[in-house]
Design a protein around this motif. Structure first.
Motif, PDB file in Angstrom:
ATOM      1  N   ILE A  56      11.226   2.276 -13.913  1.00 29.11           N
ATOM      2  CA  ILE A  56      11.230   3.704 -14.221  1.00 29.11           C
ATOM      3  C   ILE A  56       9.798   4.218 -14.363  1.00 29.11           C
ATOM      4  N   ALA A  57       8.945   3.465 -15.073  1.00 35.23           N
ATOM      5  CA  ALA A  57       7.564   3.901 -15.289  1.00 35.23           C
ATOM      6  C   ALA A  57       6.785   3.974 -13.984  1.00 35.23           C
ATOM      7  N   ASN A  58       7.022   3.032 -13.088  1.00 33.38           N
ATOM      8  CA  ASN A  58       6.268   3.003 -11.831  1.00 33.38           C
ATOM      9  C   ASN A  58       6.778   4.005 -10.815  1.00 33.38           C
ATOM     10  N   GLU A  59       8.085   4.135 -10.714  1.00 33.60           N
ATOM     11  CA  GLU A  59       8.666   4.865  -9.586  1.00 33.60           C
ATOM     12  C   GLU A  59       9.191   6.240  -9.944  1.00 33.60           C
ATOM     13  N   LEU A  60       9.751   6.414 -11.152  1.00 33.46           N
ATOM     14  CA  LEU A  60      10.313   7.706 -11.518  1.00 33.46           C
ATOM     15  C   LEU A  60       9.276   8.618 -12.165  1.00 33.46           C
ATOM     16  N   SER A  61       8.362   8.029 -12.944  1.00 35.50           N
ATOM     17  CA  SER A  61       7.436   8.865 -13.706  1.00 35.50           C
ATOM     18  C   SER A  61       6.568   9.733 -12.801  1.00 35.50           C
ATOM     19  N   PRO A 102       0.809  -1.228   0.000  1.00 35.46           N
ATOM     20  CA  PRO A 102       0.000   0.000   0.000  1.00 35.46           C
ATOM     21  C   PRO A 102       0.840   1.275   0.000  1.00 35.46           C
ATOM     22  N   ALA A 103       1.856   1.327   0.859  1.00 36.78           N
ATOM     23  CA  ALA A 103       2.696   2.525   0.893  1.00 36.78           C
ATOM     24  C   ALA A 103       3.478   2.680  -0.401  1.00 36.78           C
ATOM     25  N   GLY A 104       3.972   1.556  -0.957  1.00 37.25           N
ATOM     26  CA  GLY A 104       4.710   1.617  -2.201  1.00 37.25           C
ATOM     27  C   GLY A 104       3.860   2.103  -3.359  1.00 37.25           C
ATOM     28  N   ILE A 105       2.602   1.673  -3.415  1.00 37.74           N
ATOM     29  CA  ILE A 105       1.698   2.117  -4.474  1.00 37.74           C
ATOM     30  C   ILE A 105       1.401   3.610  -4.346  1.00 37.74           C
ATOM     31  N   LEU A 106       1.231   4.087  -3.115  1.00 38.19           N
ATOM     32  CA  LEU A 106       0.995   5.517  -2.910  1.00 38.19           C
ATOM     33  C   LEU A 106       2.167   6.357  -3.405  1.00 38.19           C
ATOM     34  N   LEU A 107       3.388   5.846  -3.238  1.00 39.51           N
ATOM     35  CA  LEU A 107       4.578   6.602  -3.611  1.00 39.51           C
ATOM     36  C   LEU A 107       4.997   6.394  -5.057  1.00 39.51           C
ATOM     37  N   SER A 108       4.409   5.443  -5.741  1.00 35.38           N
ATOM     38  CA  SER A 108       4.879   5.146  -7.099  1.00 35.38           C
ATOM     39  C   SER A 108       3.725   5.163  -8.089  1.00 35.38           C
ATOM     40  N   GLY A 109       3.124   4.012  -8.349  1.00 35.15           N
ATOM     41  CA  GLY A 109       2.088   3.943  -9.358  1.00 35.15           C
ATOM     42  C   GLY A 109       1.284   2.664  -9.235  1.00 35.15           C
ATOM     43  N   PRO A 110       0.503   2.343 -10.265  1.00 39.05           N
ATOM     44  CA  PRO A 110      -0.385   1.177 -10.182  1.00 39.05           C
ATOM     45  C   PRO A 110       0.340  -0.154 -10.175  1.00 39.05           C
ATOM     46  N   GLY A 111       1.622  -0.175 -10.476  1.00 39.71           N
ATOM     47  CA  GLY A 111       2.395  -1.402 -10.338  1.00 39.71           C
ATOM     48  C   GLY A 111       2.348  -2.328 -11.522  1.00 39.71           C
ATOM     49  N   TYR A 112       2.324  -1.766 -12.736  1.00 45.00           N
ATOM     50  CA  TYR A 112       2.339  -2.610 -13.923  1.00 45.00           C
ATOM     51  C   TYR A 112       3.684  -3.312 -14.052  1.00 45.00           C
ATOM     52  N   GLY A 113       3.642  -4.552 -14.488  1.00 40.98           N
ATOM     53  CA  GLY A 113       4.861  -5.304 -14.740  1.00 40.98           C
ATOM     54  C   GLY A 113       5.440  -6.000 -13.544  1.00 40.98           C
ATOM     55  N   ILE A 114       4.855  -5.844 -12.359  1.00 39.04           N
ATOM     56  CA  ILE A 114       5.426  -6.461 -11.162  1.00 39.04           C
ATOM     57  C   ILE A 114       5.275  -7.980 -11.175  1.00 39.04           C
ATOM     58  N   PRO A 115       4.089  -8.512 -11.437  1.00 38.54           N
ATOM     59  CA  PRO A 115       3.980  -9.977 -11.359  1.00 38.54           C
ATOM     60  C   PRO A 115       4.707 -10.701 -12.486  1.00 38.54           C
ATOM     61  N   ASP A 116       4.868 -10.055 -13.648  1.00 34.00           N
ATOM     62  CA  ASP A 116       5.437 -10.719 -14.816  1.00 34.00           C
ATOM     63  C   ASP A 116       6.952 -10.569 -14.920  1.00 34.00           C
ATOM     64  N   GLY A 117       7.573 -10.041 -13.915  1.00 36.14           N
ATOM     65  CA  GLY A 117       9.017  -9.810 -13.971  1.00 36.14           C
ATOM     66  C   GLY A 117       9.289  -8.319 -14.029  1.00 36.14           C
TER      67      GLY A 117
END
Length: 546
Positions: A95-100, A73-88
């Motif tokens: 970059i898309a999740n955390e830097l954008s 939950p805290a990570g999603i608030l600070l980054s994004g919806p979390g695309y690509g996490i389960p698939d590797g």
């Protein structure tokens, strides 16, 4: 035909874009350094972050350990919806999740400041009256401000895209990510343009636009928490539209069309509203004040507190929430650091210190740097009061210059202590809930408040520039930028101690991983006091404004 008839006869209406070209050239020349710093800083951060993250997380296992922290939950608030996490978790997805998110919010802040600076602030200072007295259309300043924001956002997009491509990431996804950031900036440029028509003061206009930005960030975070990949609530936030392109995972372009349409509609609304009000006035009538001032406004310091109460309250809330978020990441982040040898080496402050204490000290250093940013901005407000002519009115009364500067420093120092206490309390309480250790509250407060002397040094350095060389006061940000680079990236880059200690934060002990060094803290406090005295001497001797 009589002379009277000639005078009353309406002439041809000037086109709404008359004078825009000349104004655009003048504003670009006026803000060229400011824009260059913004563009290069955002582009440099994107390039450096890509290279640094690639070196810190070189293997798929390292990146998946990082994904475990982001997928909270805290990570999603600070980054994004979390695309690509389960698939590797690839570097591009990271970059898309955390830097954008950081780049997008920074571009939005830049756009808001540019639009308010060249619309409402120009009217408030009286310069807009002089400009409109020439062959300039009524709406030309607004058109110019929107064009300025658009050019700045485009420049950031080009630099960010080029940096990501040059770092080895896919070209099309890099362009999509950079375009999403730029279009979000245009959306909030439109928000600022509308707020500048509604209210009569630049600070209120900027505050309203920033409130919308904060609400958009909160809606995006809550919406992404409700459902993996974002929920219907997420689509009410312009920030989510950029992230829904799913760059480097499953690229989609349609969400960017929504950003472009909303930005255009907001600009059109602002243009329409600008023709319905007088220059210098807002469409919303100002609230009537009290007939007599409160006794609490009888001194300089209470007046300064009242002027900054909104900013102080906003910073306190932001740092309190940041502390809660970092504190809630206590266990998962500690496990991630333990599983990555390079991160563990960077976070370990001294032999024998636990990773939990080292992580708490590292997060507290972020709170100190953020508080220093508030302190620098708070002191520089005095320069704004000078250039606007309000400081002269204050000093025309029986008010000593040294007392005015001392009041500014006292209010800034007190607010800085309040901000650090809020961040430490939030971090300590959240960590205590997660770890089940009540003593975490005291450690969190101590880890944050130990940075107060370094913040005071940054405050004193800003005041010194203001007192001796007011035209160079903006260089106070350079010290803060170096402190951020040394504090955040110094351990990862292995910078020597002498380089780290060029920053005042390099002398702060990493509590609770280290014992409190009373000598270093006392030395920083003494340096801050000396800087304040020298600043008061310079401020007393120079012209107002200078």
């Amino acid at each position: 035909m009589s002379t009277r008839t000639l005078i009353d006869a309406p002439g041809p209406a000037a086109p709404s874009y008359a004078g825009v070209g000349a104004l655009l050239v003048a504003t670009l020349r006026r803000d060229r350094r400011r824009l260059l710093i913004w563009v290069l800083a955002l582009g440099g951060v994107s390039v450096y972050s890509t290279v640094a993250l690639g070196s810190v997380y070189p293997t798929a296992a390292d990146r998946q350990a990082r994904a475990a922290v982001v997928d909270t939950p805290a990570g999603i608030l600070l980054s994004g919806p979390g695309y690509g996490i389960p698939d590797g978790y690839t570097l591009g997805a990271m970059i898309a999740n955390e830097l954008s998110l950081s780049i997008t919010i920074a571009v939005a802040v830049m756009s808001i400041q540019l639009v308010v600076r060249h619309t409402r602030a120009e009217e408030e200072s009286g310069r807009a009256d002089l400009i409109l007295a020439g062959a300039v259309a009524r709406r030309a300043p607004l058109h110019t401000a929107l064009l300025m924001a658009g050019l700045a956002d485009l420049a950031v997009a080009v630099i960010v895209a080029a940096g990501l491509i040059g770092s080895g990431l896919t070209a099309l996804d890099s362009v999509a990510l950079a375009t999403g950031c730029a279009l979000t900036g245009l959306v909030f440029a439109g928000v600022a343009a509308v707020s500048a028509q509604l209210v009569g003061h630049a600070r209120t206009a900027a505050g309203a636009a920033f409130a919308v930005l904060g609400a958009a960030a909160s809606i995006r975070g809550v919406g992404d928490l409700v459902q993996d990949g974002g929920s219907a609530l997420s689509w009410f936030s312009p920030i989510a539209w950029a992230q829904q392109t799913r760059a480097f995972v499953d690229l989609r372009w349609p969400p960017l069309l929504l950003s472009a349409v909303v930005a255009a509609l907001l600009a059109l609304v602002a243009v329409r509203l600008s023709g319905r009000r007088d220059v210098g006035a807002g469409l919303l009538p100002p609230r009537r004040g009290r007939a007599a001032a409160s006794p609490l406004l009888s001194g300089v310091a209470p007046l300064l507190v009242r002027l900054q109460r909104g900013a102080i309250a906003g910073w306190v809330l932001a740092l309190l929430l940041a502390g809660v978020v970092f504190g809630s990441l206590h266990d998962s982040a500690t496990q991630m650091v333990a599983g990555n040898p390079r991160l563990a080496e960077a976070f370990t402050v001294e032999d024998g210190a636990s990773l939990a204490d080292s992580f708490a000290a590292a997060t507290a250093s972020y709170f100190g740097l953020l508080t220093a940013g508030f302190a620098v901005a708070s002191v520089l407000r005095l320069r704004s009061e000078e250039t606007a002519g309000r400081a002269e009115l204050l000093l025309s009364a029986p008010l000593d210059r040294r007392r005015l500067l001392a009041s500014v420093l006292a209010v800034t120092g007190g607010a800085a202590a309040l901000l650090l206490a809020a961040a430490g309390l939030g971090s300590g309480l959240a960590s205590a809930v997660v770890a089940g250790d009540v003593t975490s509250v005291g450690r969190g407060l101590g880890a944050a408040l130990v940075h107060l002397p370094a913040v005071l040094v940054s405050t004193g350095f800003t005041a010194l520039l203001l007192g001796l060389a007011p035209r160079l006061a903006g260089l106070a940000w350079a010290l803060l930028v170096y402190a951020v680079l040394a504090g955040v990236f110094g351990p990862l880059l292995g910078l020597p101690d002498r380089a780290l200690r060029l920053s005042p934060f390099g002398w702060v002990p990493a509590v609770p991983a280290e014992a409190v060094d009373v000598g270093s803290l006392a030395g920083l406090t003494l340096v801050a006091a000396v800087l304040g005295v020298l600043a008061a001497m310079g401020f007393r001797r120079r012209d107002i404004p200078a």
